[in-house]
Write an enzyme that holds these catalytic residues in place. Structure first.
Site, PDB file in Angstrom:
ATOM      1  CE  LYS A 141       0.744  11.887   3.797  1.00 47.50           C
ATOM      2  NZ  LYS A 141       1.016  10.677   4.599  1.00 47.50           N
TER       3      LYS A 141
ATOM      4  CG  HIS B 108       7.140   7.622   0.447  1.00 44.60           C
ATOM      5  ND1 HIS B 108       7.258   6.348  -0.086  1.00 44.60           N
ATOM      6  CD2 HIS B 108       5.805   7.870   0.515  1.00 44.60           C
ATOM      7  CE1 HIS B 108       6.059   5.857  -0.331  1.00 44.60           C
ATOM      8  NE2 HIS B 108       5.163   6.750   0.024  1.00 44.60           N
TER       9      HIS B 108
ATOM     10  NE  ARG C  78       1.324  11.617   0.099  1.00 39.16           N
ATOM     11  CZ  ARG C  78       2.535  12.140  -0.041  1.00 39.16           C
ATOM     12  NH1 ARG C  78       2.718  13.220  -0.797  1.00 39.16           N
ATOM     13  NH2 ARG C  78       3.581  11.587   0.555  1.00 39.16           N
TER      14      ARG C  78
ATOM     15  CG  HIS D 129      -3.014   5.438  -1.034  1.00 36.73           C
ATOM     16  ND1 HIS D 129      -2.667   6.770  -1.012  1.00 36.73           N
ATOM     17  CD2 HIS D 129      -2.010   4.791  -0.388  1.00 36.73           C
ATOM     18  CE1 HIS D 129      -1.518   6.916  -0.379  1.00 36.73           C
ATOM     19  NE2 HIS D 129      -1.095   5.729   0.007  1.00 36.73           N
TER      20      HIS D 129
ATOM     21  CE1 TYR E 107       3.628   0.884  -3.195  1.00 40.61           C
ATOM     22  CE2 TYR E 107       5.333   2.314  -2.303  1.00 40.61           C
ATOM     23  CZ  TYR E 107       4.005   2.067  -2.587  1.00 40.61           C
ATOM     24  OH  TYR E 107       3.054   2.994  -2.253  1.00 40.61           O
TER      25      TYR E 107
ATOM     26  NE  ARG F  17       1.320   7.920  -2.437  1.00 41.70           N
ATOM     27  CZ  ARG F  17       2.291   8.815  -2.620  1.00 41.70           C
ATOM     28  NH1 ARG F  17       2.350   9.512  -3.734  1.00 41.70           N
ATOM     29  NH2 ARG F  17       3.212   9.024  -1.681  1.00 41.70           N
TER      30      ARG F  17
END
Length: 290
Positions: A160, A257, A136, A231, A266, A234
């Site tokens: 995160k 994730h 990220r 992004h 995806y 990514r």
């Protein structure tokens, strides 16, 4: 959010912006105190945002901010009832992620305006690191020397909520990073220590807007896609892995994730490939088309 939940600086800034927008609307409507707000008022604000042309996805992020804020006020016993409880999310269209093809990525590195200055070497390294790791923007901005172990071939990133994950590196990426770090150390006469990996031309830590401008500039060389953000690289990383046979659970772990649902966007890319295989292989495929 910053100290207890350990949210990223970008998330904190985004929530602060949402609350300022909400209080601005309150003042325009003659309300001065957030504790006086009712559910109907929040729903009117949501309709106001939508009628002003704001995308449903952005509106939902603001709804999440308000819900979190009023939950906090309840926990601190500053209000008795949470006015946001009955405020629902806005239905959003399912959007496919923007990504670049392998030839486009090759063109970015071949055609891109990278000179032999420190900035040129740095920018090329940033593009390659995004594409080869899928990290990220915040993870790249905050990356330090101690997180990179070229000997073991791993990068430890802080994702995160400060959740760490390990990204394996390749010989190619190790070589790219080694050459860049040598150039950086020479340029700024840096000694060993836990330094920020990427620096500005003045020797200061890079910041999100700078990285965004770098990526936007180089994607623009090869693609007319609407979004040209970090992004996108990514998404390109994840799409490339999936199209070359990687297991979706492995991709989930590499991207950091928390749920598989975030990774499943995806799968769209494989459908076209599967569709072509189906039409070529199934004996009735052409007959059905007729």
């Amino acid at each position: 959010m910053q100290y207890e939940k350990r949210c990223s600086p970008l998330t904190v800034v985004a929530y602060e912006s949402d609350l300022k927008l909400f209080t601005q609307y309150m003042q325009e409507q003659g309300l001065d105190n957030v504790t006086e707000v009712k559910g109907k008022f929040i729903r009117r604000w949501v309709m106001h945002l939508l009628s002003s042309g704001m995308l449903a996805r952005s509106v939902n992020r603001k709804i999440a901010t308000i819900k979190s804020f009023y939950k906090y006020l309840c926990r601190k016993e500053l209000i008795e009832q949470n006015p946001s409880l009955l405020v629902g999310s806005v239905k959003t269209p399912k959007l496919l992620p923007y990504f670049l093809t392998a030839p486009m990525m090759k063109d970015i590195l071949d055609v891109g305006d990278y000179d032999d200055t420190y900035e040129g070497v740095r920018d090329r390294t940033i593009i390659q690191l995004f594409y080869l790791t899928g990290m990220r923007l915040s993870e790249l901005v905050n990356l330090t020397d101690s997180q990179i172990d070229l000997g073991s071939g791993v990068i430890v990133v802080n994702g995160k909520r400060s959740k760490q994950r390990i990204i394996p590196t390749t010989k190619l990426l190790n070589s790219i990073l080694y050459e860049y770090l040598q150039r950086r150390n020479s340029e700024f006469d840096m000694t060993t220590g836990n330094n920020p990996v990427f620096l500005t031309k003045k020797g200061e830590s890079v910041y999100p807007k700078l990285i965004y401008r770098i990526v936007h500039k180089h994607i623009e060389y090869v693609s007319k896609i609407k979004k040209k953000s970090p992004h996108v690289l990514r998404h390109t990383f994840a799409t490339a892995l999936l199209n070359n046979g990687a297991d979706i659970m492995a991709i989930k772990e590499l991207l950091g994730h928390s749920s598989l649902a975030a990774t499943q966007i995806y799968v769209h890319n494989d459908f076209e490939q599967l569709n072509n295989i189906y039409k070529q292989a199934h004996p009735w495929a052409s007959k059905m088309e007729d």
